[in-house]
Scaffold this active site. Structure first.
Site, PDB file in Angstrom:
ATOM      1  N   TYR A 183       0.845  -1.201   0.000  1.00 20.19           N
ATOM      2  CA  TYR A 183       0.000   0.000   0.000  1.00 20.19           C
ATOM      3  C   TYR A 183       0.888   1.261   0.000  1.00 20.19           C
ATOM      4  O   TYR A 183       0.708   2.159  -0.828  1.00 20.19           O
ATOM      5  CB  TYR A 183      -0.930  -0.015   1.225  1.00 20.19           C
ATOM      6  CG  TYR A 183      -1.626   1.297   1.487  1.00 20.19           C
ATOM      7  CD1 TYR A 183      -2.662   1.736   0.662  1.00 20.19           C
ATOM      8  CD2 TYR A 183      -1.238   2.122   2.549  1.00 20.19           C
ATOM      9  CE1 TYR A 183      -3.300   2.953   0.900  1.00 20.19           C
ATOM     10  CE2 TYR A 183      -1.868   3.323   2.796  1.00 20.19           C
ATOM     11  CZ  TYR A 183      -2.895   3.741   1.970  1.00 20.19           C
ATOM     12  OH  TYR A 183      -3.511   4.949   2.209  1.00 20.19           O
TER      13      TYR A 183
ATOM     14  N   GLY B 185       5.166  -5.803  12.036  1.00 16.77           N
ATOM     15  CA  GLY B 185       5.404  -4.651  11.164  1.00 16.77           C
ATOM     16  C   GLY B 185       4.792  -3.357  11.670  1.00 16.77           C
ATOM     17  O   GLY B 185       4.837  -2.340  10.983  1.00 16.77           O
TER      18      GLY B 185
HETATM   19  N1  LIG Z   1      -8.122   7.239   6.496  1.00 17.49           N
HETATM   20  C1  LIG Z   1      -6.875   7.568   6.758  1.00 17.49           C
HETATM   21  O1  LIG Z   1      -6.464   7.643   7.923  1.00 17.49           O
HETATM   22  C2  LIG Z   1      -5.921   7.900   5.615  1.00 17.49           C
HETATM   23  C3  LIG Z   1      -4.606   8.206   5.946  1.00 17.49           C
HETATM   24  C4  LIG Z   1      -3.720   8.518   4.915  1.00 17.49           C
HETATM   25  C5  LIG Z   1      -4.147   8.573   3.607  1.00 17.49           C
HETATM   26  N2  LIG Z   1      -5.437   8.254   3.300  1.00 17.49           N
HETATM   27  C6  LIG Z   1      -5.847   8.331   1.885  1.00 17.49           C
HETATM   28  O2  LIG Z   1      -7.026   9.105   1.807  1.00 17.49           O
HETATM   29  C7  LIG Z   1      -7.829   8.654   0.711  1.00 17.49           C
HETATM   30  C8  LIG Z   1      -9.246   8.416   1.172  1.00 17.49           C
HETATM   31  O3  LIG Z   1      -9.254   7.392   2.165  1.00 17.49           O
HETATM   32  P1  LIG Z   1     -10.530   7.105   3.084  1.00 17.49           P
HETATM   33  O4  LIG Z   1     -10.037   6.835   4.458  1.00 17.49           O
HETATM   34  O5  LIG Z   1     -11.556   8.141   2.864  1.00 17.49           O
HETATM   35  O6  LIG Z   1     -11.007   5.708   2.475  1.00 17.49           O
HETATM   36  P2  LIG Z   1     -12.451   5.228   1.977  1.00 17.49           P
HETATM   37  O7  LIG Z   1     -12.319   3.761   1.684  1.00 17.49           O
HETATM   38  O8  LIG Z   1     -13.515   5.670   2.913  1.00 17.49           O
HETATM   39  O9  LIG Z   1     -12.597   6.038   0.621  1.00 17.49           O
HETATM   40  C9  LIG Z   1     -12.074   5.593  -0.605  1.00 17.49           C
HETATM   41  C10 LIG Z   1     -13.157   5.774  -1.646  1.00 17.49           C
HETATM   42  O10 LIG Z   1     -12.617   5.388  -2.909  1.00 17.49           O
HETATM   43  C11 LIG Z   1     -13.578   4.562  -3.570  1.00 17.49           C
HETATM   44  N3  LIG Z   1     -12.843   3.655  -4.442  1.00 17.49           N
HETATM   45  C12 LIG Z   1     -12.005   2.658  -4.096  1.00 17.49           C
HETATM   46  N4  LIG Z   1     -11.531   2.039  -5.182  1.00 17.49           N
HETATM   47  C13 LIG Z   1     -12.095   2.667  -6.257  1.00 17.49           C
HETATM   48  C14 LIG Z   1     -12.017   2.477  -7.664  1.00 17.49           C
HETATM   49  N5  LIG Z   1     -11.262   1.494  -8.175  1.00 17.49           N
HETATM   50  N6  LIG Z   1     -12.723   3.304  -8.462  1.00 17.49           N
HETATM   51  C15 LIG Z   1     -13.508   4.288  -7.943  1.00 17.49           C
HETATM   52  N7  LIG Z   1     -13.626   4.504  -6.629  1.00 17.49           N
HETATM   53  C16 LIG Z   1     -12.924   3.702  -5.788  1.00 17.49           C
HETATM   54  C17 LIG Z   1     -14.308   3.825  -2.467  1.00 17.49           C
HETATM   55  O11 LIG Z   1     -15.596   3.348  -2.853  1.00 17.49           O
HETATM   56  C18 LIG Z   1     -14.397   4.910  -1.379  1.00 17.49           C
HETATM   57  O12 LIG Z   1     -15.562   5.681  -1.522  1.00 17.49           O
HETATM   58  C19 LIG Z   1      -7.139   7.413   0.160  1.00 17.49           C
HETATM   59  O13 LIG Z   1      -6.416   7.804  -0.999  1.00 17.49           O
HETATM   60  C20 LIG Z   1      -6.170   6.995   1.255  1.00 17.49           C
HETATM   61  O14 LIG Z   1      -5.050   6.359   0.729  1.00 17.49           O
HETATM   62  C21 LIG Z   1      -6.339   7.924   4.276  1.00 17.49           C
END
Ligand SMILES: NC(=O)c1ccc[n+]([C@@H]2O[C@H](COP(=O)([O-])OP(=O)(O)OC[C@H]3O[C@@H](n4cnc5c(N)ncnc54)[C@H](O)[C@@H]3O)[C@@H](O)[C@H]2O)c1
Length: 306
Positions: free
Chosen positions: A141, A266
């Protein structure tokens, strides 16, 4: 009116970004395949497209919407899943992102804002981690998020597409689902509401930097206009131990005892950011202290669990 296309706008962070943009007068189009997102999260005032980011039809949506800005928050965010299925992780996070970059290039998008992560740093060599820290991801990831950063930079060099990369620490707040990265807060809240013992892996002295989702959404909105072709840490710069987090939640929800489990393989011991660059260049700083953010988060979960 300026249109922002938000990928992942049905998810936890993306939907909070969409709400903030709409309340600030932007027109918003959401692209999400609802794999972990939820239609209930999607603001009714946005244009919604149920499309996978790896789908080559994505460019059609760009032709229809003609977005000025793209906020790319869609991703496969489960670290364990990335270890079990690195191909799936890379397909969504790398190939899906390249597809978006290609659509941006063809549609003449002005700028893309990318949701990256502390996972790109790997095991911290020093604390608070700043943006110059070495990038040594220890999960697929972390690797897929890191390589996407590099693609974004190359697209910028080759085609002039502006970018801002925002690396989040552990984000928490309303609408967080249960399978993501950094989900310890909602996991504790869920167990506490159910009257069950929340699990602490290891002795609970590990520390993390917990940032409230409204602050993350505001950083994205500011990045539309600032911090071109640059990278920023988005966290609080404050380290909180898991055991202190547990106690803070107990004070609000009601005391309970944790269930201690062996430390996860990890698992990083300590992690917190240096956010000086974000405060200076993005003119951003967190507005929510942990106590306030936890209260707001618990209020939201109460509606679901009680
Ligand atoms: N939550 C955290 O603490 C955190 C920390 C660091 C970075 N991030 C980053 O923030 C972003 C949002 O994360 P989140 O926590 O809101 O996660 P989340 O899973 O709630 O949101 C991700 C969204 O992307 C959509 N998605 C996934 N694969 C897809 C695809 N192939 N096509 C179209 N849509 C797709 C999902 O349906 C979901 O609505 C991500 O890029 C993640 O890497 C999150």
């Amino acid at each position: 009116m300026c249109t922002v296309l938000v990928t992942g706008g049905a998810g936890f962070i993306g939907s909070n970004i969409v709400d903030l943009l709409l309340s600030n007068g932007y027109r918003v189009a959401v692209v999400d395949n609802l794999s972990t997102g939820n239609m209930n999260n999607v603001n009714k005032n946005s244009a919604f497209y149920n499309v996978d980011i790896t789908d080559l039809k994505l460019c059609k949506i760009f032709e229809i919407e003609r977005p000025t800005y793209v906020i790319h928050a869609a991703a496969q965010i489960n670290v364990e899943k990335s270890m079990q299925d690195p191909v799936l992780d890379a397909n969504i996070n790398i190939i899906g992102s390249i597809n978006i970059l290609e659509c941006c290039r063809k549609a003449g998008v002005r700028k893309i804002i990318y949701s990256s992560t502390a996972a790109v740093y790997g095991n911290p060599l020093y604390l608070g981690i700043d943006e110059k820290h070495e990038l040594n991801p220890i999960s697929f990831y972390g690797m897929s998020k890191y390589l996407t950063e590099r693609y974004m930079q190359l697209f910028s060099d080759l085609y002039g597409l502006k970018y801002t990369i925002l690396r989040y620490s552990n984000v928490y707040g309303m609408r967080q689902n249960f399978n993501g990265e950094g989900g310890v807060i909602q996991s504790f809240i869920r167990y506490m509401f159910k009257g069950e013992k929340p699990m602490i892996f290891g002795n609970g002295n590990q520390t993390r930097d917990f940032i409230y989702v409204d602050d993350v959404a505001r950083a994205n909105m500011l990045a539309l206009k600032k911090g071109d072709n640059d990278i920023f840490n988005i966290g609080t710069g404050i380290e909180v131990s898991i055991i202190d987090l547990f106690k803070s939640l107990g004070k609000i929800i009601g005391d309970c005892t944790p269930l201690y489990m062996p430390q996860k393989k990890g698992d990083i011991t300590h992690c917190y950011f240096n956010i000086k660059k974000s405060t200076e260049i993005l003119d951003w700083e967190p507005e929510y202290m942990l106590k306030e953010g936890l209260k707001k988060t618990i209020q939201w979960y109460k509606k679901i669990f009680i």
